[in-house]
Every structure is written in C-alpha cells, then in structure tokens.
Scaffold this active site. Structure first.
Site, PDB file in Angstrom:
ATOM      1  CE  LYS A 118      -4.336  -1.526   1.503  1.00 30.64           C
ATOM      2  NZ  LYS A 118      -5.125  -1.391   2.890  1.00 30.64           N
ATOM      3  CE  LYS A 201      -5.975  -7.736  -1.480  1.00 35.67           C
ATOM      4  NZ  LYS A 201      -6.519  -7.252  -0.016  1.00 35.67           N
ATOM      5  CE  LYS A 204     -13.275  -2.718   1.023  1.00 36.59           C
ATOM      6  NZ  LYS A 204     -12.018  -2.524   1.839  1.00 36.59           N
TER       7      LYS A 204
HETATM    8  N1  AQP Z   1      -9.359  -9.887  -3.245  1.00 30.34           N
HETATM    9  C1  AQP Z   1     -10.358 -10.455  -2.170  1.00 30.34           C
HETATM   10  N2  AQP Z   1     -10.497 -11.841  -2.366  1.00 30.34           N
HETATM   11  C2  AQP Z   1     -10.533 -12.567  -1.002  1.00 30.34           C
HETATM   12  N3  AQP Z   1     -10.549 -11.947   0.545  1.00 30.34           N
HETATM   13  C3  AQP Z   1     -10.662 -10.556   0.235  1.00 30.34           C
HETATM   14  N4  AQP Z   1     -10.788  -9.917   0.914  1.00 30.34           N
HETATM   15  C4  AQP Z   1     -10.007  -8.260   0.263  1.00 30.34           C
HETATM   16  N5  AQP Z   1     -10.274  -8.607  -0.903  1.00 30.34           N
HETATM   17  C5  AQP Z   1     -10.097  -9.735  -0.834  1.00 30.34           C
HETATM   18  C6  AQP Z   1     -10.857  -9.910   2.510  1.00 30.34           C
HETATM   19  O1  AQP Z   1     -11.988  -8.624   2.772  1.00 30.34           O
HETATM   20  C7  AQP Z   1     -11.726  -8.707   4.192  1.00 30.34           C
HETATM   21  C8  AQP Z   1     -11.422  -7.313   4.353  1.00 30.34           C
HETATM   22  O2  AQP Z   1     -10.787  -6.343   3.485  1.00 30.34           O
HETATM   23  P1  AQP Z   1     -10.429  -4.561   3.915  1.00 30.34           P
HETATM   24  O3  AQP Z   1     -11.679  -4.057   3.416  1.00 30.34           O
HETATM   25  O4  AQP Z   1     -10.484  -4.610   5.137  1.00 30.34           O
HETATM   26  O5  AQP Z   1      -9.245  -4.996   3.393  1.00 30.34           O
HETATM   27  P2  AQP Z   1      -8.647  -5.067   1.413  1.00 30.34           P
HETATM   28  O6  AQP Z   1      -7.697  -6.567   2.549  1.00 30.34           O
HETATM   29  O7  AQP Z   1      -7.411  -4.288   1.581  1.00 30.34           O
HETATM   30  O8  AQP Z   1      -9.346  -4.635   0.458  1.00 30.34           O
HETATM   31  P3  AQP Z   1      -9.602  -4.193  -0.668  1.00 30.34           P
HETATM   32  O9  AQP Z   1     -10.275  -4.946  -1.070  1.00 30.34           O
HETATM   33  O10 AQP Z   1      -8.075  -4.882  -0.947  1.00 30.34           O
HETATM   34  O11 AQP Z   1      -9.714  -3.118   0.131  1.00 30.34           O
HETATM   35  P4  AQP Z   1      -8.529  -1.814   0.360  1.00 30.34           P
HETATM   36  O12 AQP Z   1      -8.059  -2.107  -1.140  1.00 30.34           O
HETATM   37  O13 AQP Z   1      -9.224  -0.687   0.706  1.00 30.34           O
HETATM   38  O14 AQP Z   1      -7.421  -1.758   0.377  1.00 30.34           O
HETATM   39  C9  AQP Z   1     -10.400  -9.242   4.443  1.00 30.34           C
HETATM   40  O15 AQP Z   1     -11.123 -10.715   5.630  1.00 30.34           O
HETATM   41  C10 AQP Z   1      -9.197  -9.731   3.265  1.00 30.34           C
HETATM   42  O16 AQP Z   1      -9.534 -10.530   3.872  1.00 30.34           O
END
Ligand code: AQP
Length: 339
Positions: A118, A201, A204
């Site tokens: 990040k 991955k 969002k």
């Molecule tokens: N691609 C994914 N596949 C499976 N699980 C996922 N999670 C996120 N992306 C995937 C799971 O969703 C939960 C919440 O994640 P988060 O919002 O706290 O942070 P993150 O993992 O950083 O998710 P994003 O979507 O990638 O958010 P941003 O873009 O803001 O960083 C967790 O249980 C995660 O494992």
C-alpha cells in the site's frame, strides 16, 4: 500459571474504503454469515479507523460505512444475531490499539507485506497509521478476546502478528489474558484475483473498475466485466491441478466454485473441456443470480440511512459492553490508575 480457556467468539471487519467487491463478499462476508449461523457469538465491524490510514473524503467515508453495513445485512448478517457496528463508536479499539503500539515492535511492522504494497515506493510519505495498522487490528480482535477471525488469505500475516502481540503482552506482564486467536481462511475463494491480472488481488481501491465486480454492479455491468475478463486460449481442464499455471482461469473457476458452494474440482468435473466462450456465460448467469438479490437489498436499505445508523448505534452499545471490562482489566495489568 493456569491456562485460561476462552469462550468461542468471532470477530472480523472490513474497511469502508470504497464499495464492496466480490473479493470481500466471497473471502469475508459469506464466511461471516456461515459463522453467524453456527451459533457462536459473532461481532462484525466496519473498521472506519483503519480506512483513514489512507485519505478518505469525509462524505464518501460516511456513505461507504452505511453502504458496507447495508452489504453486511443484505448478504445475510442479522443485527439480532450478530453485533454489527462501526469501530470509531467503540473507543476501546483505539485505546487498546495504543497499548499494543507499545507492545509491538518496529521490526514486526516493517515485515508486513500489506504496508509495503500500500505504501509502495513512497513509504516515507505514508501515514504513521498505515504503518501501525496491524497493532490496531490486533486490538480490534483482542478487545473482545476473540478466538476466531474469518478473513481472506491476504490477512494471514496480520493475524500472525495479532498472535505475536497477544503472546508478548501475556509474557511481558506474566499473565494469560489474551487468547491465541485462530484465523479462519476457508472456502474456494480465499483470494479472489483481479479480472484484468490473475496475479493481483481484486481490491476496492484498484484504479481500474474493470478489475473487480462491485456488489452494487447491475446485471449488465457484471456480464460485461466477466465477458472482458482476461483468460487464456485453452479449454478448461477436468481437475483443479490443471489450473496451476493458469492464474486467470483458476480465478474464474474459483469464483464459480465459491458462488455455487462447491469445490473447484467439483466444478471442473462438470465444465472440464469447455472453452471460455461457453464457461463465461455460465459464470455470468450464476453471478447475476447470486449477487442481484444482494445488490437490490443493499439499494433498498440505503433508502433509509437513519435505520442503518440506528442499527450501528445499537451494535456499538452491545460491543462496548464486552470491550470495556476487557480494556479496564488490561489497564489494570499494565499499571494504570483508574480512579
Ligand atoms: N480479493 C479478495 N479475495 C478474498 N478476500 C478478500 N478480502 C479483500 N479482498 C479480497 C477480504 O475482505 C476482508 C476485508 O478487507 P479490507 O477491506 O479490510 O481490506 P483489504 O484486504 O485491503 O481489502 P481491499 O478490498 O483490497 O481494500 P482496499 O482496496 O481498501 O485495500 C478481509 O478479510 C480480506 O481478507
């Protein structure tokens, strides 16, 4: 020292840092619902304090927090069964987060791959909060003495750090107070990948909207994104081991498997030998069938934001009742006067 046996309790959270994706749904929320139905006490949080470790426009943050709550409920989380709340309304998270910032070590944080991903090349300019994120996450979990945390694969390292924090705290103060939490990383889609790049991955915050399926996408948009998803020219194999070097193909099969509650092998037993021109329309139909009722319900719930705020207020009050005594006990162990 006698070992304390902790009552099973489930905690997990998602950041309101954008719209919910299919990755969040399959990797996290769908598992949250399974655990809710298992009869264990469940707490699910919208981790707004984590979201602001990178810039969030205040109006967007408010909207995204409500939309995330709507997503939780629309996907099957019931505020009468699970405690649903946003993190900033339970100040014990931030307070224990500070105590854990004094327990966790800089070296531990520096090893976190999510920070490296990040912060990118500009780590000097990242917020201190982003660097210390895992200490607050340990607090989110341990402030409830949670024993199980359902998450996607990407959170495994943070869960290991949570156990390290608990172990160091217990050791430093000679107590057996915080439990060794178990990550629950299960299902066919613990790591949903980008539709444009099978090695990245689905996220969002990916700048490309075509890389992800949002839980608010309509049927046409879902169809368009799946039709355009990157694949390879080969037919599908008849067993999952045939997907080892085919990340994009594996991703679409895993999504199909998770949406239909099957293993990848069971899916391939049916569709092995098919070309993507045949498989993609099947995936579109399945995704639309499973996701449309959720997005319709989310839209309905978003029509009454006051009701969402009321649910979050009630959930927060219930969460505080569990968290505050654990925080008080922690302060006492550390040696803080509470008069
Ligand atoms: N691609 C994914 N596949 C499976 N699980 C996922 N999670 C996120 N992306 C995937 C799971 O969703 C939960 C919440 O994640 P988060 O919002 O706290 O942070 P993150 O993992 O950083 O998710 P994003 O979507 O990638 O958010 P941003 O873009 O803001 O960083 C967790 O249980 C995660 O494992």
């Amino acid at each position: 020292m006698t070992e304390v046996v902790h009552t099973p309790r489930v905690f997990s959270g998602i950041q309101p840092s954008g719209g919910l994706t299919l990755g969040n749904y399959l990797g996290a929320i769908k598992r949250f619902v399974d655990m809710q139905e298992s009869g264990i006490e469940t707490l699910y949080c919208m981790v707004d304090l984590h979201a602001i470790t990178v810039w969030q426009d205040p109006a967007d943050l408010r909207h995204n927090t409500r939309e995330l709550a709507a997503g939780y409920i629309a996907a099957g989380l019931d505020p009468a069964k699970s405690i649903l709340f946003n993190q900033s309304q339970v100040s014990a998270h931030a307070e224990l987060g500070w105590l854990f910032s004094c327990v966790a070590r800089m070296g531990w944080m520096k090893r976190m791959t999510q920070f490296k991903d990040k912060a990118g090349k500009n780590a000097e300019n990242a917020s201190l909060g982003l660097f210390g994120y895992p200490a607050l996450m340990a607090a989110d979990i341990l402030i409830y003495h949670s024993t199980h945390v359902p998450v996607g694969e990407d959170q495994k390292q943070h869960l290991e750090l949570t156990r390290d924090v608990a172990a160091k705290f217990n050791h430093d103060f000679g107590v057996d107070f915080f439990p060794m939490t178990e990550p629950v990383i299960e299902g066919a889609a613990t790591r949903v990948m980008s539709l444009r790049d099978g090695t990245k991955k689905m996220s969002k915050s990916d700048p490309s909207d075509a890389a992800r399926i949002n839980m608010t996408d309509d049927a046409d948009t879902i169809a368009k994104k799946i039709r355009k998803a990157k694949t390879d020219p080969d037919a599908l194999p008849s067993e999952a081991k045939g997907l080892e070097d085919r990340p994009e193909a594996r991703n679409l099969v895993n999504i199909f498997a998770a949406l239909s509650d099957q293993s990848a092998d069971a899916v391939l037993a049916d569709v092995g030998g098919k070309q993507f021109s045949e498989f993609k329309p099947m995936l579109v139909d399945l995704a639309v069938e499973k996701l449309s009722p959720i997005s319709a319900e989310m839209a309905r719930l978003m029509g009454d934001p006051a009701e969402i705020d009321r649910i979050l207020g009630q959930g927060s009050a219930r969460a505080r009742k569990i968290a505050n005594p654990i925080l008080e006990k922690t302060y006492d162990i550390v040696g803080m006067i509470r008069s």
